[in-house]
Scaffold this active site. Structure first.
Site, PDB file in Angstrom:
ATOM      1  N   LYS A 185     -13.547  -5.445   3.142  1.00 40.68           N
ATOM      2  CA  LYS A 185     -14.501  -4.340   3.014  1.00 40.68           C
ATOM      3  C   LYS A 185     -15.920  -4.711   3.441  1.00 40.68           C
ATOM      4  O   LYS A 185     -16.629  -3.894   4.025  1.00 40.68           O
ATOM      5  CB  LYS A 185     -14.479  -3.781   1.586  1.00 40.68           C
ATOM      6  CG  LYS A 185     -13.180  -3.025   1.324  1.00 40.68           C
ATOM      7  CD  LYS A 185     -13.072  -2.440  -0.049  1.00 40.68           C
ATOM      8  CE  LYS A 185     -11.734  -1.700  -0.145  1.00 40.68           C
ATOM      9  NZ  LYS A 185     -11.480  -1.112  -1.436  1.00 40.68           N
ATOM     10  N   SER A 222       0.819  -1.230   0.000  1.00 40.24           N
ATOM     11  CA  SER A 222       0.000   0.000   0.000  1.00 40.24           C
ATOM     12  C   SER A 222       0.848   1.272   0.000  1.00 40.24           C
ATOM     13  O   SER A 222       1.842   1.372   0.728  1.00 40.24           O
ATOM     14  CB  SER A 222      -0.906   0.007   1.236  1.00 40.24           C
ATOM     15  OG  SER A 222      -1.580   1.245   1.310  1.00 40.24           O
ATOM     16  N   SER A 254      -0.747   4.115   0.748  1.00 45.71           N
ATOM     17  CA  SER A 254      -1.589   5.044   1.510  1.00 45.71           C
ATOM     18  C   SER A 254      -0.799   5.844   2.555  1.00 45.71           C
ATOM     19  O   SER A 254      -1.075   7.041   2.736  1.00 45.71           O
ATOM     20  CB  SER A 254      -2.753   4.294   2.162  1.00 45.71           C
ATOM     21  OG  SER A 254      -3.619   3.828   1.153  1.00 45.71           O
ATOM     22  N   TYR A 266      -2.350  -1.172  -8.577  1.00 48.66           N
ATOM     23  CA  TYR A 266      -1.297  -0.209  -8.874  1.00 48.66           C
ATOM     24  C   TYR A 266       0.026  -0.804  -8.404  1.00 48.66           C
ATOM     25  O   TYR A 266       0.064  -1.724  -7.604  1.00 48.66           O
ATOM     26  CB  TYR A 266      -1.568   1.133  -8.179  1.00 48.66           C
ATOM     27  CG  TYR A 266      -1.845   0.965  -6.704  1.00 48.66           C
ATOM     28  CD1 TYR A 266      -0.818   0.953  -5.781  1.00 48.66           C
ATOM     29  CD2 TYR A 266      -3.143   0.767  -6.248  1.00 48.66           C
ATOM     30  CE1 TYR A 266      -1.073   0.763  -4.447  1.00 48.66           C
ATOM     31  CE2 TYR A 266      -3.404   0.573  -4.906  1.00 48.66           C
ATOM     32  CZ  TYR A 266      -2.360   0.576  -4.007  1.00 48.66           C
ATOM     33  OH  TYR A 266      -2.609   0.365  -2.685  1.00 48.66           O
ATOM     34  N   ASP A 269     -14.523   4.626  -2.537  1.00 47.33           N
ATOM     35  CA  ASP A 269     -13.934   4.028  -3.746  1.00 47.33           C
ATOM     36  C   ASP A 269     -14.609   4.528  -5.026  1.00 47.33           C
ATOM     37  O   ASP A 269     -13.946   4.771  -6.037  1.00 47.33           O
ATOM     38  CB  ASP A 269     -14.051   2.498  -3.706  1.00 47.33           C
ATOM     39  CG  ASP A 269     -12.948   1.856  -2.873  1.00 47.33           C
ATOM     40  OD1 ASP A 269     -11.911   2.492  -2.665  1.00 47.33           O
ATOM     41  OD2 ASP A 269     -13.156   0.708  -2.436  1.00 47.33           O
ATOM     42  N   GLY A 310     -15.792  -8.369  -5.825  1.00 48.78           N
ATOM     43  CA  GLY A 310     -15.447  -8.249  -4.413  1.00 48.78           C
ATOM     44  C   GLY A 310     -15.837  -6.890  -3.847  1.00 48.78           C
ATOM     45  O   GLY A 310     -16.678  -6.175  -4.396  1.00 48.78           O
ATOM     46  N   GLY A 311     -15.182  -6.542  -2.738  1.00 51.12           N
ATOM     47  CA  GLY A 311     -15.523  -5.306  -2.027  1.00 51.12           C
ATOM     48  C   GLY A 311     -15.346  -4.061  -2.876  1.00 51.12           C
ATOM     49  O   GLY A 311     -16.151  -3.118  -2.781  1.00 51.12           O
ATOM     50  N   ASN A 344     -14.717   1.255   2.975  1.00 46.12           N
ATOM     51  CA  ASN A 344     -13.257   1.399   2.824  1.00 46.12           C
ATOM     52  C   ASN A 344     -12.695   2.461   3.767  1.00 46.12           C
ATOM     53  O   ASN A 344     -11.488   2.674   3.793  1.00 46.12           O
ATOM     54  CB  ASN A 344     -12.872   1.716   1.365  1.00 46.12           C
ATOM     55  CG  ASN A 344     -13.083   3.173   1.019  1.00 46.12           C
ATOM     56  OD1 ASN A 344     -13.916   3.856   1.618  1.00 46.12           O
ATOM     57  ND2 ASN A 344     -12.342   3.660   0.046  1.00 46.12           N
TER      58      ASN A 344
HETATM   59  P1  NAP Z   1     -11.679  -8.732  -2.726  1.00 42.53           P
HETATM   60  O1  NAP Z   1     -12.916  -8.274  -2.041  1.00 42.53           O
HETATM   61  O2  NAP Z   1     -10.760  -9.660  -2.026  1.00 42.53           O
HETATM   62  O3  NAP Z   1     -12.162  -9.386  -4.137  1.00 42.53           O
HETATM   63  C1  NAP Z   1     -11.207 -10.021  -4.952  1.00 42.53           C
HETATM   64  C2  NAP Z   1     -11.804 -10.284  -6.330  1.00 42.53           C
HETATM   65  O4  NAP Z   1     -10.750 -10.744  -7.178  1.00 42.53           O
HETATM   66  C3  NAP Z   1     -12.881 -11.371  -6.366  1.00 42.53           C
HETATM   67  O5  NAP Z   1     -13.823 -11.026  -7.358  1.00 42.53           O
HETATM   68  C4  NAP Z   1     -12.077 -12.628  -6.757  1.00 42.53           C
HETATM   69  O6  NAP Z   1     -12.881 -13.597  -7.422  1.00 42.53           O
HETATM   70  C5  NAP Z   1     -11.109 -12.022  -7.744  1.00 42.53           C
HETATM   71  N1  NAP Z   1      -9.852 -12.796  -7.922  1.00 42.53           N
HETATM   72  C6  NAP Z   1      -8.890 -13.007  -7.009  1.00 42.53           C
HETATM   73  N2  NAP Z   1      -7.856 -13.694  -7.560  1.00 42.53           N
HETATM   74  C7  NAP Z   1      -8.191 -13.929  -8.869  1.00 42.53           C
HETATM   75  C8  NAP Z   1      -7.545 -14.581  -9.958  1.00 42.53           C
HETATM   76  N3  NAP Z   1      -6.342 -15.142  -9.809  1.00 42.53           N
HETATM   77  N4  NAP Z   1      -8.180 -14.605 -11.152  1.00 42.53           N
HETATM   78  C9  NAP Z   1      -9.392 -14.041 -11.310  1.00 42.53           C
HETATM   79  N5  NAP Z   1     -10.066 -13.404 -10.309  1.00 42.53           N
HETATM   80  C10 NAP Z   1      -9.477 -13.350  -9.100  1.00 42.53           C
HETATM   81  O7  NAP Z   1     -10.756  -7.495  -3.164  1.00 42.53           O
HETATM   82  P2  NAP Z   1     -11.217  -5.989  -3.435  1.00 42.53           P
HETATM   83  O8  NAP Z   1     -11.211  -5.218  -2.181  1.00 42.53           O
HETATM   84  O9  NAP Z   1     -12.462  -6.028  -4.244  1.00 42.53           O
HETATM   85  O10 NAP Z   1      -9.982  -5.431  -4.321  1.00 42.53           O
HETATM   86  C11 NAP Z   1      -9.799  -5.879  -5.658  1.00 42.53           C
HETATM   87  C12 NAP Z   1      -8.608  -5.179  -6.312  1.00 42.53           C
HETATM   88  O11 NAP Z   1      -8.874  -3.804  -6.495  1.00 42.53           O
HETATM   89  C13 NAP Z   1      -7.292  -5.271  -5.545  1.00 42.53           C
HETATM   90  O12 NAP Z   1      -6.227  -5.431  -6.462  1.00 42.53           O
HETATM   91  C14 NAP Z   1      -7.194  -3.918  -4.864  1.00 42.53           C
HETATM   92  O13 NAP Z   1      -5.855  -3.531  -4.558  1.00 42.53           O
HETATM   93  C15 NAP Z   1      -7.799  -3.037  -5.946  1.00 42.53           C
HETATM   94  N6  NAP Z   1      -8.356  -1.776  -5.431  1.00 42.53           N
HETATM   95  C16 NAP Z   1      -7.738  -0.627  -5.784  1.00 42.53           C
HETATM   96  C17 NAP Z   1      -8.245   0.561  -5.344  1.00 42.53           C
HETATM   97  C18 NAP Z   1      -7.577   1.853  -5.743  1.00 42.53           C
HETATM   98  O14 NAP Z   1      -7.834   2.867  -5.091  1.00 42.53           O
HETATM   99  N7  NAP Z   1      -6.773   1.870  -6.792  1.00 42.53           N
HETATM  100  C19 NAP Z   1      -9.378   0.609  -4.524  1.00 42.53           C
HETATM  101  C20 NAP Z   1      -9.995  -0.594  -4.200  1.00 42.53           C
HETATM  102  C21 NAP Z   1      -9.467  -1.788  -4.657  1.00 42.53           C
HETATM  103  P3  NAP Z   1     -13.737 -14.693  -6.602  1.00 42.53           P
HETATM  104  O15 NAP Z   1     -15.013 -14.017  -6.187  1.00 42.53           O
HETATM  105  O16 NAP Z   1     -13.940 -15.795  -7.578  1.00 42.53           O
HETATM  106  O17 NAP Z   1     -12.881 -15.099  -5.409  1.00 42.53           O
END
Ligand code: NAP
Length: 276
Positions: free
Chosen positions: A69, A18, A20, A221, A106, A133-134, A90
């Protein structure tokens, strides 16, 4: 007034990647706020107990990242309307009167980056979101408020995508499916909101959904390309971009909730472009 900085941080698992602390450190300096911001790596099993312990020891606010989340939405005493809609949090703020308030910044972060920083118009666009996901919960509402033509959510576990689509069906044309069901024509915008990039992987999606006008946005990122941005470039997408801008814009909204000031994001974006 105490010289002790007010305590903030981000909770995730993993969380060492992170940026942050860097971002909130720059915000604090620019707005002369006396605060410290730390990383807390907490597993899902320990999440509730450890987060409550952090607030009991005087922490004033936390960002919440993957995979916590939805658990955070269940832990807080009150949700803002956008966090209620998302059922994902978040940002948590500790206020004396309401105890723990859960928010979700977000969606504002993503739309600010797409519209303000990247100059993309969202209205009437066909959008594909990978993941359920979240993070997707947080961005769906603000995206659908832009009157998109349609949104497809595709996920490794297709039932989660379908459930999300049903939850948000009152806001627009939304459907959910698995990756194997994806077909052309090319989308206007494809958002990778899976955590696959963190493991150096990418979702198994067909090439025909990308055209020369498609913008590909990886919420992940980090330094260099992600597997998703590399894939998009190899298919000559109009743009292949990462989630730095979203990260900074959502952080600015969290800072506003905690400190009552929205910091200028441009100096931080410029610093990240130099260092990250
Ligand atoms: P999360 O709640 O843990 O959800 C993860 C998601 O990724 C689920 O849909 C999961 O699918 C899928 N997944 C995990 N590994 C995979 C793989 N190898 N192949 C295909 N799908 C896969 O995580 P989240 O909080 O939603 O965050 C998701 C991403 O967004 C992270 O990389 C996070 O760093 C990024 N993000 C960035 C920001 C930003 O400000 N830039 C903000 C928020 C999140 P299943 O449901 O099948 O397990």
């Amino acid at each position: 007034m105490s010289d002790t900085p007010d305590q903030y941080g981000v909770v995730g698992h993993p969380v060492s990647h992170s940026w942050s602390p860097f971002i909130h450190g720059m915000f604090a300096k620019a707005t002369t706020q006396n605060l410290a911001y730390r990383l807390f790596d907490i597993t899902p099993e320990d999440f509730r107990r450890e987060v409550l312990r952090l607030f009991a020891t005087g922490v004033r606010g936390l960002n919440i990242t993957l995979p916590h989340k939805q658990a955070a939405a269940e832990l807080v005493n009150e949700l803002t309307p956008r966090a209620e809609r998302a059922q994902a949090v978040n940002t948590i703020a500790f206020f004396e009167d309401t105890a723990l308030l859960g928010d979700n910044t977000d969606g504002l972060g993503l739309t600010a980056d797409l519209e303000r920083n990247l100059g993309i118009t969202l209205t009437d666009k066909r959008v594909l979101i990978l993941g359920a996901g979240g993070a997707v919960r947080g961005v769906l509402g603000p995206l659908l408020e832009r009157e998109l033509r349609e949104v497809h959510i595709a996920n490794r576990t297709p039932e989660r995508a379908r459930k999300l689509a049903t939850e948000f069906a009152d806001m627009g044309q939304v459907s959910g499916c698995g990756y194997a069901d994806l077909r052309g024509p090319a989308y206007d915008l494809i958002i990778n909101a899976t955590s696959a990039s963190l493991k150096g992987e990418m979702p198994q999606i067909p090439a025909g959904i990308v055209g020369e006008a498609t913008v590909c946005y990886d919420m992940a990122y980090g330094r260099g390309h992600t597997p998703f941005t590399l894939w998009a470039k190899s298919l000559h997408a109009a743009r292949a971009t990462k989630g730095w801008g979203m990260l900074v814009e959502q952080a600015a909204e969290s800072f506003l909730l905690w400190r009552g000031i929205r910091p200028d994001t441009q100096p931080v974006l410029q610093a990240l472009a130099r260092h990250a």
